[in-house]
Design a protein around this motif. Structure first.
Motif, short mmCIF file in Angstrom:
data_model
loop_
_atom_site.label_atom_id
_atom_site.label_comp_id
_atom_site.label_asym_id
_atom_site.label_seq_id
_atom_site.Cartn_x
_atom_site.Cartn_y
_atom_site.Cartn_z
N SER A 52 42.41 32.44 33.53
CA SER A 52 43.38 31.97 32.74
C SER A 52 44.50 31.55 33.32
CB SER A 52 43.74 32.98 31.77
OG SER A 52 44.52 33.98 32.71
N LEU A 53 45.11 30.41 32.65
CA LEU A 53 46.38 29.68 33.13
C LEU A 53 47.41 29.99 31.88
CD1 LEU A 53 44.09 28.01 34.71
CD2 LEU A 53 46.38 27.13 35.82
N SER A 54 48.61 30.44 32.19
CA SER A 54 49.75 30.35 31.11
C SER A 54 50.96 29.82 31.75
CB SER A 54 49.77 31.74 30.53
OG SER A 54 50.09 32.69 31.55
N ALA A 55 51.76 29.59 30.77
CA ALA A 55 53.15 28.92 31.50
C ALA A 55 53.87 30.03 32.12
CB ALA A 55 53.72 28.23 30.41
N SER A 56 54.45 29.57 33.26
CA SER A 56 55.25 30.38 34.12
C SER A 56 56.72 30.22 33.67
CB SER A 56 55.03 30.04 35.62
OG SER A 56 56.21 30.85 36.39
N THR A 57 57.65 31.16 33.99
CA THR A 57 59.06 31.12 33.91
C THR A 57 59.34 29.79 34.69
OG1 THR A 57 59.38 32.38 35.69
CG2 THR A 57 59.27 33.54 33.57
N SER A 58 58.84 29.40 35.40
CA SER A 58 59.12 28.25 36.36
C SER A 58 58.57 26.87 35.31
CB SER A 58 58.51 28.04 37.54
OG SER A 58 58.69 26.69 38.09
N LEU A 64 48.22 31.94 37.13
CA LEU A 64 46.63 32.19 37.25
C LEU A 64 46.27 33.41 37.23
CD1 LEU A 64 44.06 30.50 37.77
CD2 LEU A 64 44.49 30.85 40.29
N GLU A 65 45.53 33.88 36.47
CA GLU A 65 44.67 35.24 36.36
C GLU A 65 43.28 35.33 36.66
OE1 GLU A 65 44.83 39.43 34.06
OE2 GLU A 65 46.04 37.57 33.41
N SER A 66 42.78 35.89 37.39
CA SER A 66 41.13 36.14 37.62
C SER A 66 40.66 36.97 36.39
CB SER A 66 40.68 36.63 39.07
OG SER A 66 39.41 36.66 38.96
N LEU A 67 39.49 36.57 35.73
CA LEU A 67 39.15 37.44 34.68
C LEU A 67 37.73 37.87 34.72
CD1 LEU A 67 40.46 35.21 31.71
CD2 LEU A 67 41.49 37.38 32.83
N GLY A 68 36.91 37.13 35.65
CA GLY A 68 35.48 37.10 35.84
C GLY A 68 34.98 38.08 36.96
N ASN A 70 33.04 37.60 39.69
CA ASN A 70 33.58 36.92 40.89
C ASN A 70 34.98 36.45 40.87
OD1 ASN A 70 31.18 37.24 42.13
ND2 ASN A 70 30.31 35.38 40.87
N PRO A 71 35.71 36.56 42.10
CA PRO A 71 37.21 36.10 42.27
C PRO A 71 37.48 34.84 42.26
CG PRO A 71 36.33 37.09 44.30
CD PRO A 71 35.10 37.31 43.29
N VAL A 72 38.49 34.21 42.00
CA VAL A 72 38.78 32.83 42.20
C VAL A 72 39.60 32.63 43.50
CG1 VAL A 72 38.92 32.37 39.75
CG2 VAL A 72 40.72 33.01 40.75
N VAL A 73 39.83 31.58 44.02
CA VAL A 73 40.67 31.27 45.24
C VAL A 73 41.60 30.32 45.09
CG1 VAL A 73 40.49 30.58 47.77
CG2 VAL A 73 38.67 31.87 46.70
N LEU A 74 43.15 30.75 45.31
CA LEU A 74 43.99 29.73 45.03
C LEU A 74 44.40 29.47 46.56
CD1 LEU A 74 46.42 28.28 43.49
CD2 LEU A 74 47.67 30.56 43.71
N VAL A 75 44.48 27.86 46.51
CA VAL A 75 44.99 27.25 47.93
C VAL A 75 46.32 26.69 47.65
CG1 VAL A 75 44.26 26.02 49.96
CG2 VAL A 75 42.62 27.38 48.95
N ARG A 76 47.27 27.08 48.41
CA ARG A 76 48.65 26.12 48.35
C ARG A 76 48.76 24.90 48.98
NH1 ARG A 76 50.99 29.26 44.37
NH2 ARG A 76 51.50 31.70 44.93
N ALA A 77 49.42 24.01 48.29
CA ALA A 77 49.76 22.82 48.80
C ALA A 77 50.64 22.65 49.62
CB ALA A 77 49.53 21.63 47.48
N GLU A 96 51.40 32.67 40.88
CA GLU A 96 51.90 31.22 40.33
C GLU A 96 51.11 30.07 41.05
OE1 GLU A 96 56.27 30.83 39.05
OE2 GLU A 96 56.22 30.14 41.04
N MET A 97 50.76 29.13 40.38
CA MET A 97 49.94 27.93 40.59
C MET A 97 50.99 26.70 40.42
SD MET A 97 46.26 26.80 39.66
CE MET A 97 45.48 25.25 40.66
N ARG A 98 51.14 26.25 41.16
CA ARG A 98 52.25 25.05 41.23
C ARG A 98 51.54 23.59 41.40
NH1 ARG A 98 57.47 25.85 41.52
NH2 ARG A 98 58.16 28.23 41.87
#
Length: 425
Positions: A52-58, A64-68, A70-77, A96-98
């Motif tokens: 799931s993705l929901s608006a951040s305070t930023s 970004l939250e994992s619900l399933g 199997n885990p998800v992977v976030l890679v910073r740019a 936080e996903m930017r």
């Protein structure tokens, strides 16, 4: 909560597939669920409510939250560690996903990029961020043999294969020597089948629930297709590159030949081409991983003098020694002393003596109980808290880089001479 529809983003924010036309719009004030059932997402390993993705305070990020299952992977740019994966599992805090960060719904595949209002123009460009070298499976990946898919993308599942007590050692594969040596099949560098291949995303699998037996690495090497895909980083014609499931550094891989060899004691002159091929693969992996991960220090590599698990395996690990699994003197000394045998020194011993020189298993194990010292300066380290504090200091990192010079792998720690150690017994 509301499931997003596939289409254009009204606000300009969307989660855009990097390999297809799928674009999932994101709306302020609405929690967007990503999962199986959206157009193009039919992989059964993806849960119907996978993330799931929901608006951040930023104003420029989403949570970004994992619900399933199997885990998800976030890679910073961007940021302190661009290109380093962050694994999110169900029940763990959201991250936080930017803008321009990457999301992999499964390790190494189903890749999306977060595009924002300022990034719409960037959405169509050829992005060359730190994750550019992630190998993505071709459209017909599901129809390929399992072994071939694993070599491309990594994948995920349950947990076996890896190292228990194993930590590493002191001498490391340098970038010099054996450059033109024969490969595993005697044909040299031209026969290496990994040179033109992009590496998959580096995702450390979870620790196993318990000890998997002395033959766990043997099973991984001889029957990789029957092992959990998440434990395998790369498959080549002659080698399996697996994750050490008890890593003693930020990056800790094991290079295993796909032939039955219990350990260094089994090596003979007939295995010299194999040793040189393993060393070339280690150099390739170290150079590729450092090139795509800014800030990753030089690597160490070598064989344990008295391995605890059956099947020859070459440790390749970052020299930061930064890991919760580095817990005791035995772990540290197996990296910071001559307990680790450099492949070039092993080859030299075989060439001169016909075998790998050894002080005997008991003597090798006893060496792990010696007082701990910094492998760079020789400064005494009283206990593990002192070790943790020392390797985190800037002086240690600078010393390691100075030892490596322009190489991606340190040649050896200062003062270590394995041949003299053995002859002196």
């Amino acid at each position: 909560e509301e499931t997003a529809c596939v289409g254009m983003s009204v606000t300009g924010w969307c989660l855009r597939s990097t390999v297809g036309p799928l674009c999932i719009p994101l709306t302020a004030g609405v929690t967007t669920i990503v999962g199986r059932g959206l157009a193009g997402l039919d992989d059964k390993r993806i849960s119907r409510q996978h993330a799931s993705l929901s608006a951040s305070t930023s104003t420029e990020a989403f949570m970004l939250e994992s619900l399933g299952s199997n885990p998800v992977v976030l890679v910073r740019a961007a940021g302190d560690e661009p290109g380093m994966p962050i694994i999110l599992r169900r029940g763990e805090p959201a991250a936080e996903m930017r803008r321009l960060d990457r999301l992999f719904l499964l390790a190494g595949t189903h890749e999306f990029r977060l595009d924002g209002p300022e990034g719409e123009a960037a959405a169509g460009r050829d992005d060359t961020s730190a994750t550019h070298s992630v190998k993505r499976p071709p459209p017909d990946a599901e129809e390929q043999p399992l072994q071939q898919r694993r070599a491309v993308a990594g994948g995920r599942d349950g947990g076996d294969g890896g190292e228990g007590h194993e930590g590493g050692g002191s001498l490391a594969c340098g970038s010099s020597g054996a450059e033109g040596a024969d490969g595993a099949n005697g044909d040299g560098d031209d026969a290496d089948d990994w040179g033109g291949r992009d590496l998959p995303l580096l995702v450390q699998p979870p620790k196993p629930g318990g000890f998997s037996g002395m033959e766990v690495l043997q099973r991984l090497a001889m029957s990789p297709e029957a092992q959990p895909a998440e434990n395998i980083f790369l498959l080549t014609r002659d080698f399996v590159v697996g994750y050490d499931l008890y890593p003693k550094a930020r990056v800790h891989l094991l290079i295993l030949p796909r032939t039955r060899l219990d350990g260094p004691a089994d090596l003979t002159a007939s295995h010299l081409p194999l040793l040189r091929s393993m060393q070339r693969l280690a150099r390739h992996l170290a150079a590729s991983l450092r090139a795509r991960t800014p800030g990753l220090p030089p690597f160490l590599c070598g064989f344990h003098a008295a391995p605890s698990l059956r099947q020859l395996h070459l440790h390749l690990l970052s020299s930061d020694l930064d890991s919760d699994a580095l817990k005791n003197k035995k772990h540290f000394n197996s990296f910071a002393t001559s307990f680790l045998l450099h492949p070039a020194s092993v080859a030299a011993q075989i060439e001169s003596s016909g075998k790998v020189l050894s002080r005997g298993h008991a003597a090798e194990e006893a060496a792990l109980k010696q007082d701990m010292r910094c492998p760079v300066t020789g400064a005494p380290l009283k206990n593990m808290p002192a070790v943790k504090a020392h390797v985190a200091r800037r002086e240690y990192a600078e010393g390691v880089r100075a030892l490596a010079g322009d190489a991606d792998i340190i040649e050896r720690w200062p003062g270590h001479n394995r041949a003299n150690d053995v002859r002196a017994r």
